[in-house]
Motif scaffolding. Structure first.
Motif, PDB file in Angstrom:
ATOM      1  N   CYS A  26      -9.315  -4.373  -0.505  1.00  0.00           N
ATOM      2  CA  CYS A  26      -8.780  -3.310  -1.359  1.00  0.00           C
ATOM      3  C   CYS A  26      -9.759  -3.006  -2.491  1.00  0.00           C
TER       4      CYS A  26
ATOM      5  N   CYS B 230      -0.058   4.099  -2.304  1.00  0.00           N
ATOM      6  CA  CYS B 230      -1.492   4.384  -2.493  1.00  0.00           C
ATOM      7  C   CYS B 230      -1.908   5.633  -1.720  1.00  0.00           C
TER       8      CYS B 230
ATOM      9  N   GLY C 106      -4.541   0.982  -5.207  1.00  0.00           N
ATOM     10  CA  GLY C 106      -4.739  -0.468  -5.314  1.00  0.00           C
ATOM     11  C   GLY C 106      -3.456  -1.209  -5.064  1.00  0.00           C
ATOM     12  N   MET C 107      -3.578  -2.432  -4.580  1.00  0.00           N
ATOM     13  CA  MET C 107      -2.376  -3.182  -4.202  1.00  0.00           C
ATOM     14  C   MET C 107      -1.947  -4.193  -5.246  1.00  0.00           C
TER      15      MET C 107
ATOM     16  N   ARG D 106      -3.935   5.297   1.641  1.00  0.00           N
ATOM     17  CA  ARG D 106      -3.440   4.502   2.774  1.00  0.00           C
ATOM     18  C   ARG D 106      -3.726   5.141   4.138  1.00  0.00           C
TER      19      ARG D 106
ATOM     20  N   CYS E 287       0.812  -1.229   0.000  1.00  0.00           N
ATOM     21  CA  CYS E 287       0.000   0.000   0.000  1.00  0.00           C
ATOM     22  C   CYS E 287       0.842   1.275   0.000  1.00  0.00           C
TER      23      CYS E 287
ATOM     24  N   CYS F  73      -7.636   4.084   4.648  1.00  0.00           N
ATOM     25  CA  CYS F  73      -8.054   2.726   4.309  1.00  0.00           C
ATOM     26  C   CYS F  73      -7.885   1.859   5.559  1.00  0.00           C
TER      27      CYS F  73
HETATM   28  S1  SF4 Z   1      -6.966   0.952  -1.291  1.00  0.00           S
HETATM   29 FE1  SF4 Z   1      -5.779  -0.954  -1.453  1.00  0.00          FE
HETATM   30  S2  SF4 Z   1      -3.640  -0.275  -1.881  1.00  0.00           S
HETATM   31 FE2  SF4 Z   1      -4.790   1.508  -1.112  1.00  0.00          FE
HETATM   32  S3  SF4 Z   1      -4.329   1.525   1.113  1.00  0.00           S
HETATM   33 FE3  SF4 Z   1      -6.278   0.377   0.794  1.00  0.00          FE
HETATM   34  S4  SF4 Z   1      -5.673  -1.800   0.640  1.00  0.00           S
HETATM   35 FE4  SF4 Z   1      -3.820  -0.552   0.346  1.00  0.00          FE
END
Ligand code: SF4
Lengths: 91, 370
Positions: free
Chosen positions: B320, B292, B368-369, B295, B289, B298
């Motif tokens: 995610c 991202c 996205g991961m 983060r 992450c 999330c």
């Molecule tokens: S959206 Fe996905 S990549 Fe972004 S922080 Fe959340 S889990 Fe991680």
């Protein structure tokens, strides 16, 4: 701005590989939303820019200024005491 | 001394009351159900040990499978603790499926509603409740919960079977006037591509509902302050969870865990993680992450990361995907709302800038991961 249709596509019993075609149709709808969002960014963005240029943007005030995730502090409740506990910390 | 339910320095103490439950909800994560129940003296010993320590309000939460299977024990524990004076205030709570509430329980619960709060698990329209929660809607006196604890949030769980209809279910919760927190459950039952797509479409329908009803405050799945969801450059993913900090959990033997997810209630004995505290200054960021921009907000559950993926930091790729859908739906909601306005505020300007940044991040694959 076109009116987007978010209804779940219907299954077609005549069709082979129903599952695959349904997923494809959902995927197409979501792609449509993504381009719809891009279009709206242009349109709404322009309106806001014009208001800014005309000096017609008010200070906020009616909005809550703090970050608000409307619930538990982590936003996760399943399997957690989140909604029982953190949710109550909100004034 | 009777406690308030809010305030600084409060501590949540989870006690594993019982393994018994009369329902079989589709997403339940409890390892096994049985009649096993905590011993009264053990429960009192655990609560005393925490009440003797300095601190703010102590909230004792009766956890289990279904706490109301042992209402007799709850009543005895509450009355015993309240009969003494303690150096810190104390109160009680429990999350319940609501089906075992009887007429005999009600007067006592009403009398104690300021010190014992019951939160109902209810999944939206009655039909969704029946799909997820063993056909239980008809057995629940919802009005009693609404009238007795109007400020207590209800827990609404979204399963793979109700993912495509959450707009209806959430609107039903709003229409009942309930405060609730809606959360997706995907660990016990994997969602199909169709269900994930159905969830995203339902989120857009929900976004449209909120734009059409500006007086309804959007639920926890959608964000109105989009500038606040973007994590500043260089900042790490925070540890949101209070497990092992202001929350700890004790099992029937009186052993402590940072939360029940680390306990034998969920895990086989050899994988449990003992200890009341988890270090909060440890870096819990998932390396996938790091780039991202979401983060910062999330959320993650360290307990489920550990239970299902063996690592406190390791998030679920499914989470995610669902979270990204929520953010896209939030962008759509705020664009719809802004598009209908004739006067703008500084917050609209900040939101618009954030929507542009997020859109670029989605397009360039930085969100996205995978
Ligand atoms: S959206 Fe996905 S990549 Fe972004 S922080 Fe959340 S889990 Fe991680």
């Amino acid at each position: 701005m076109m009116k987007m249709n978010f209804e779940m596509p219907n299954r077609n019993p005549e069709q082979e590989n129903q599952e695959g075609s349904l997923i494809e149709q959902i995927g197409e709808k979501i792609e449509e939303v993504k381009s719809g969002i891009a279009e709206m960014i242009e349109e709404v963005g322009k309106k806001i820019e014009q208001a800014e240029e005309a000096g017609d943007v008010k200070e906020s005030g009616e909005e809550k200024e703090e970050f608000d995730n409307n619930g538990s502090s982590c936003g996760r409740g399943h399997g957690c005491m989140g909604s029982m506990w953190c949710g109550r910390q909100r004034p | 001394m009777k406690g308030e339910y809010t305030g600084a320095g409060r501590q949540l103490l989870g006690i594993w009351l019982t393994n018994a439950c009369n329902l079989r909800c589709t997403y339940c994560y409890i390892k096994e159900k049985s009649d096993l129940t905590i011993d009264f003296d053990k429960a009192i010993e655990i609560i005393h040990s925490q009440l003797r320590q300095p601190g703010g309000i102590l909230e004792v939460s009766f956890m289990g499978a279904e706490p109301l299977t042992r209402f007799d024990l709850i009543r005895r524990i509450v009355e015993t603790i309240l009969a003494e004076d303690w150096p810190r205030p104390v109160c009680f709570s429990a999350a319940t499926n609501g089906t075992l509430l009887t007429e005999e329980m009600k007067p006592w619960l009403v009398e104690h509603r300021d010190v014992l709060m019951l939160g109902l698990s209810y999944d939206g329209e009655d039909e969704a409740q029946d799909i997820n929660r063993s056909g239980s809607s008809a057995a629940i006196d919802r009005d009693f919960f609404i009238e007795t604890w109007p400020d207590q949030m209800w827990k609404m769980t979204i399963s793979r079977d109700t993912a495509g209809r959450i707009d209806r279910d959430i609107i039903a919760m709003h229409e009942r006037g309930m405060a609730f927190s809606a959360n997706a459950a995907y660990e016990e039952q994997a969602w199909t591509e169709e269900q994930i797509g159905g969830y995203e479409l339902a989120l857009y329908r929900l976004a449209r509902y909120y734009a059409d009803h500006p007086d309804v405050q959007p639920c926890n799945l959608l964000y109105s302050r989009l500038d606040a969801v973007i994590c500043p450059e260089g900042e790490r993913q925070p540890c949101y969870c209070s497990a092992g900090e202001s929350f700890s959990f004790f099992d029937m033997q009186g052993r402590a865990y940072p939360c029940h997810m680390f306990s034998p209630m969920v895990l086989p004995e050899e994988r449990t993680l003992h200890g009341q505290f988890l270090p909060q200054d440890t870096d819990y960021e998932d390396p996938r992450c790091s780039a991202c921009p979401l983060r910062g907000v999330c959320y993650t559950c360290m307990g489920t990361n550990y239970a299902y993926r063996g690592d406190l930091r390791k998030r679920d790729p499914m989470h995610c995907r669902l979270f990204m859908a929520q953010i896209r739906a939030s962008m759509y909601m705020m664009l719809l709302k802004a598009g209908r306005k004739t006067r703008y505020t500084q917050q609209d300007v900040r939101n618009m800038a954030a929507i542009r940044t997020l859109n670029e991040a989605f397009e360039s694959g930085r969100i996205g991961m995978e």
